[in-house]
Design a protein around this motif. Structure first.
Motif, PDB file in Angstrom:
ATOM      1  N   TYR A  14       0.854  -1.181   0.000  1.00  0.00           N
ATOM      2  CA  TYR A  14       0.000   0.000   0.000  1.00  0.00           C
ATOM      3  C   TYR A  14       0.894   1.235   0.000  1.00  0.00           C
ATOM      4  O   TYR A  14       2.085   1.143   0.289  1.00  0.00           O
ATOM      5  CB  TYR A  14      -0.899   0.015   1.247  1.00  0.00           C
ATOM      6  CG  TYR A  14      -1.951  -1.075   1.240  1.00  0.00           C
ATOM      7  CD1 TYR A  14      -3.135  -0.921   0.524  1.00  0.00           C
ATOM      8  CD2 TYR A  14      -1.766  -2.247   1.959  1.00  0.00           C
ATOM      9  CE1 TYR A  14      -4.107  -1.914   0.528  1.00  0.00           C
ATOM     10  CE2 TYR A  14      -2.724  -3.247   1.968  1.00  0.00           C
ATOM     11  CZ  TYR A  14      -3.895  -3.072   1.251  1.00  0.00           C
ATOM     12  OH  TYR A  14      -4.847  -4.059   1.253  1.00  0.00           O
ATOM     13  N   ARG A  16       1.193   3.590   2.040  1.00  0.00           N
ATOM     14  CA  ARG A  16       1.882   3.777   3.315  1.00  0.00           C
ATOM     15  C   ARG A  16       2.024   2.445   4.046  1.00  0.00           C
ATOM     16  O   ARG A  16       1.519   2.284   5.139  1.00  0.00           O
ATOM     17  CB  ARG A  16       1.078   4.726   4.199  1.00  0.00           C
ATOM     18  CG  ARG A  16       1.259   6.168   3.830  1.00  0.00           C
ATOM     19  CD  ARG A  16       0.465   7.039   4.773  1.00  0.00           C
ATOM     20  NE  ARG A  16      -0.488   7.890   4.064  1.00  0.00           N
ATOM     21  CZ  ARG A  16      -0.153   8.896   3.289  1.00  0.00           C
ATOM     22  NH1 ARG A  16       1.096   9.204   3.112  1.00  0.00           N
ATOM     23  NH2 ARG A  16      -1.071   9.620   2.677  1.00  0.00           N
ATOM     24  N   SER A  17       2.687   1.497   3.440  1.00  0.00           N
ATOM     25  CA  SER A  17       2.927   0.235   4.154  1.00  0.00           C
ATOM     26  C   SER A  17       4.234  -0.366   3.669  1.00  0.00           C
ATOM     27  O   SER A  17       4.780   0.045   2.654  1.00  0.00           O
ATOM     28  CB  SER A  17       1.785  -0.763   3.913  1.00  0.00           C
ATOM     29  OG  SER A  17       1.901  -1.383   2.644  1.00  0.00           O
ATOM     30  N   ASN A  39      -3.523 -15.168  10.515  1.00  0.00           N
ATOM     31  CA  ASN A  39      -3.874 -14.221  11.568  1.00  0.00           C
ATOM     32  C   ASN A  39      -4.322 -12.884  10.988  1.00  0.00           C
ATOM     33  O   ASN A  39      -4.094 -12.602   9.822  1.00  0.00           O
ATOM     34  CB  ASN A  39      -2.652 -13.986  12.471  1.00  0.00           C
ATOM     35  CG  ASN A  39      -2.268 -15.261  13.208  1.00  0.00           C
ATOM     36  OD1 ASN A  39      -3.121 -16.114  13.473  1.00  0.00           O
ATOM     37  ND2 ASN A  39      -0.989 -15.397  13.513  1.00  0.00           N
ATOM     38  N   ASN A  40      -4.921 -12.077  11.862  1.00  0.00           N
ATOM     39  CA  ASN A  40      -5.265 -10.714  11.470  1.00  0.00           C
ATOM     40  C   ASN A  40      -4.045  -9.992  10.965  1.00  0.00           C
ATOM     41  O   ASN A  40      -2.984 -10.076  11.578  1.00  0.00           O
ATOM     42  CB  ASN A  40      -5.790  -9.941  12.693  1.00  0.00           C
ATOM     43  CG  ASN A  40      -7.285 -10.088  12.820  1.00  0.00           C
ATOM     44  OD1 ASN A  40      -7.969 -10.384  11.838  1.00  0.00           O
ATOM     45  ND2 ASN A  40      -7.784  -9.891  14.019  1.00  0.00           N
ATOM     46  N   GLY A  41      -4.190  -9.300   9.863  1.00  0.00           N
ATOM     47  CA  GLY A  41      -3.087  -8.505   9.348  1.00  0.00           C
ATOM     48  C   GLY A  41      -2.100  -9.292   8.506  1.00  0.00           C
ATOM     49  O   GLY A  41      -1.102  -8.756   8.045  1.00  0.00           O
ATOM     50  N   GLY A  43      -2.588 -10.471   5.535  1.00  0.00           N
ATOM     51  CA  GLY A  43      -2.679 -10.139   4.110  1.00  0.00           C
ATOM     52  C   GLY A  43      -3.811 -10.834   3.371  1.00  0.00           C
ATOM     53  O   GLY A  43      -3.892 -10.772   2.149  1.00  0.00           O
ATOM     54  N   THR A  46      -6.103  -8.384   1.485  1.00  0.00           N
ATOM     55  CA  THR A  46      -5.314  -7.805   0.386  1.00  0.00           C
ATOM     56  C   THR A  46      -5.214  -8.792  -0.769  1.00  0.00           C
ATOM     57  O   THR A  46      -5.423  -8.432  -1.932  1.00  0.00           O
ATOM     58  CB  THR A  46      -3.910  -7.435   0.909  1.00  0.00           C
ATOM     59  OG1 THR A  46      -4.045  -6.575   2.039  1.00  0.00           O
ATOM     60  CG2 THR A  46      -3.085  -6.741  -0.176  1.00  0.00           C
TER      61      THR A  46
END
Ligand SMILES: Nc1ncnc2c1ncn2[C@@H]1O[C@H](COP(=O)(O)OP(=O)(O)O)[C@@H](O)[C@H]1O
Ligand SMILES: [Mg+2]
Length: 222
Positions: A14, A16-17, A39-41, A43, A46
């Motif tokens: 992204y 800002r990532s 897990n959360n986050g 991807g 995405t």
């Protein structure tokens, strides 16, 4: 088995990532159900948005049904696959449940009798007939999700992507969603299910892929 969605050395970040994916290689087959867990986050969302053409890689290609999705319009991609958001209310724009099912076809100028015949069949199949005149915002989460799936099926898609389809559903509603997905599968619709609901994944998936920090750490048949 025929690959339907192919990630070819995909890099994605992204604005800002950090890098979410680096040289991701993955082929998802048609006519089977693939689950992405993690897990959360990690991807998952995405990845599903890259598959649905809502995000585009900085490097590499995403190929759907043999064609680079960068070369396809969203409308064209929408005839090949459907996408049901986790926040399903963000994709419902109709004034009524029936309108939600018919407005895209009406915009496209498809013959109305054909459109309404199809919509009525889907209302029936998804147990939405009694709700046909309701505003979508007044539906429960389960009803909204059934409506979003039905709306995707107004195009003759052969593949459906569902992001966390069981979130906010109570066990009865998960059961009814499960039988909906079973009948889609029996009709040859392939699916990519993003979920951390292990029971749901175990029930539906032919193949389970686990991602961590944007990398595939496990990929097995079930
Ligand atoms: N719009 C965005 N801008 C910047 N970073 C984002 C954005 N959306 C998601 N991310 C980050 O990308 C990573 C993967 O997120 P996501 O795909 O939503 O994971 P998951 O669905 O597995 O929970 C997370 O670190 C998240 O914070
Ligand atoms: Mg997510």
């Amino acid at each position: 088995m025929k690959p339907f969605i192919v990630f070819e050395n995909v890099d994605f970040k992204y604005r800002r990532s950090n890098n979410i994916f680096q040289s991701l290689v993955l082929a998802i087959n048609s006519e089977e159900t693939t689950a992405i867990t993690g897990n959360n986050g990690s991807g998952k969302t995405t990845l599903s948005k890259l598959a649905a053409g809502m995000l585009h890689p900085q490097k590499g290609r995403v190929v759907v049904d043999g064609e680079d999705i960068k070369e396809m319009s969203l409308g064209e991609l929408g005839t090949k696959l459907g996408y049901v958001f986790q926040a399903v209310e963000r994709q419902l724009f109709g004034m009524t449940v029936l309108d939600e099912l018919t407005f895209v076809n009406r915009l496209k100028g498809i013959e109305e009798s054909e459109t309404y015949a199809k919509a009525n069949k889907l209302l029936e199949a998804f147990e939405l007939t009694d709700l046909r005149d309701r505003h979508p915002s007044t539906l429960s989460y389960g009803e909204k999700r059934r409506l979003a799936i039905a709306a995707a099926l107004m195009s003759d898609i052969s593949f459906l992507i569902l992001d966390e389809p069981t979130s906010f559903l109570d066990p009865d509603r998960i059961e009814s969603l499960s039988s909906t997905l079973d009948s889609l599968k029996a009709n040859g619709v392939g699916m990519l299910i993003i979920s951390h609901d292990e029971d749901f994944v175990a029930r539906h998936a032919d193949r389970i892929i686990r991602i961590e920090d944007g990398g595939i750490v496990d990929d097995h048949r079930h």
